[in-house]
Design a protein around this motif. Structure first.
Motif, mmCIF file in Angstrom:
data_model
loop_
_atom_site.group_PDB
_atom_site.id
_atom_site.type_symbol
_atom_site.label_atom_id
_atom_site.label_comp_id
_atom_site.label_asym_id
_atom_site.label_seq_id
_atom_site.Cartn_x
_atom_site.Cartn_y
_atom_site.Cartn_z
ATOM 1 N N UNK A 1 -1.909 -3.015 -1.262
ATOM 2 C CA UNK A 1 -1.128 -3.427 -0.100
ATOM 3 C C UNK A 1 0.177 -4.056 -0.587
ATOM 4 N N UNK A 2 1.058 -4.289 0.356
ATOM 5 C CA UNK A 2 2.358 -4.858 -0.013
ATOM 6 C C UNK A 2 2.182 -6.219 -0.676
ATOM 7 N N UNK B 1 1.494 -6.114 -4.321
ATOM 8 C CA UNK B 1 2.680 -5.920 -5.151
ATOM 9 C C UNK B 1 3.389 -7.251 -5.396
ATOM 10 N N UNK C 1 1.574 -9.255 -7.886
ATOM 11 C CA UNK C 1 1.704 -8.711 -9.245
ATOM 12 C C UNK C 1 2.765 -9.469 -10.050
#
Lengths: 170, 138
Positions: free
Chosen positions: B9-10, B13, B16
């Motif tokens: 999912x966004x 990211x 991350x």
């Protein structure tokens, strides 16, 4: 409607970012391989399954067929026993072949071939014997398979400079 | 029982960017069909409290005998093993021993015929687990 539009935009943006991350920062590798990482090989597994092939072949040969006029229950019992013996023999023969092929292709290296020029021939014939034992009911071929596994056992351990005597469980 | 790995999912990211997430690229087929050769995953780094790691989670770990080799496997079982830990005491002539329970993991590849795992090298200590796969990288 707005929500759907937002989700689509979010996905496209995520994909774009992910592609850039992949290009700029390559990920570390996590291995999902077989055999290579541990390097643990042992012809013992082939020896056990080859013994099972020989044992089941002998049992099939020694199995008494029901006498003429035997009861239906005896015939069913005979068919059941014979079918099980055959199924196990074929399964174990295939396992022996798999184990031998792994040793042949993954463990043995060109340097071993210099020491044992007949290495390929030994494995090829042993694999052929596995197939023969699977298809046929031949005590002779099953015994030849055991002999082939023994020679592979000796070859294998001598490459490790270890004196491991060959033995049978049965 | 959840065997699939969720998609990224966004927010994953964004996470991350933090030191608690790392990307890994799968090399090999031992996790097939869930993870194919070349797939990338995002891993939540072991924060020394692996209580969140459960059976059927996919984890990234060091090989027990070759610590420079990183592997990806699925946890099939978890056990508690009693270990004796020797700790230096304040007095130089004595040592302190303490018994503690350490978690150990039995890991396997999904594609058993193409996997070298705990069936070969045994149970894996907790400190070898790098982290748990949280999602597939896009």
């Amino acid at each position: 409607m707005k929500n759907k539009y937002f989700l689509g935009f979010s996905m496209k943006l995520s994909n774009l970012i992910a592609q850039q991350i992949k290009n700029w920062f390559p990920a570390q590798v996590a291995s999902a391989h077989c055999d290579g990482p541990c390097g643990v090989y042992d012809p013992a597994s082939a020896r056990i399954t080859a013994e099972a092939v020989l044992s089941m072949t002998k049992k099939i040969v020694g199995l008494d067929a029901p006498a003429p006029g035997a009861s239906p229950a005896d015939i069913v019992a005979y068919n059941n026993t014979l079918s099980r013996f055959i199924a196990i023999k074929e399964e174990q023969a295939q396992k022996t072949k798999d184990d031998l092929l792994i040793l042949w292709t993954d463990y043995f290296k060109p340097v071993h071939l210099e020491k044992y020029p007949d290495l390929h021939d030994t494995f090829w014939k042993a694999a052929k014997l596995c197939s023969a034992c699977k298809v046929e009911v031949s005590v002779q071929h099953a015994e030849e398979l055991m002999a082939a596994v023994e020679s592979i056992h000796n070859m294998f351990w001598s490459t490790k400079d270890r004196d491991v005597s060959f033995y049978k469980a049965s | 029982m959840r065997l699939e790995i969720s998609d990224c999912r966004f927010v994953d990211l964004i996470l991350l960017l933090s030191p608690f997430r790392r990307r890994f690229r799968v090399s090999g087929l031992s996790m097939s069909p869930v993870l194919q050769d070349g797939d990338e995953v995002i891993v939540k780094i072991n924060d020394r409290s692996l209580s969140s790691v459960r059976v059927n989670d996919v984890v990234v770990l060091y090989h027990p005998d070759r610590h420079n080799l990183i592997m990806i496997k699925r946890i099939k079982d978890i056990c508690l093993k009693k270990t004796t830990v020797v700790t230096p005491s304040k007095s130089p002539k004595t040592i302190e021993q303490a018994t503690m329970k350490a978690r150990q993991y039995f890991v396997q590849g999904d594609n058993l015929s193409a996997s070298t795992d705990s069936r070969h090298f045994g149970w894996v200590d907790e400190n070898l687990i790098i982290g748990k796969v949280v999602c597939r990288f896009l």
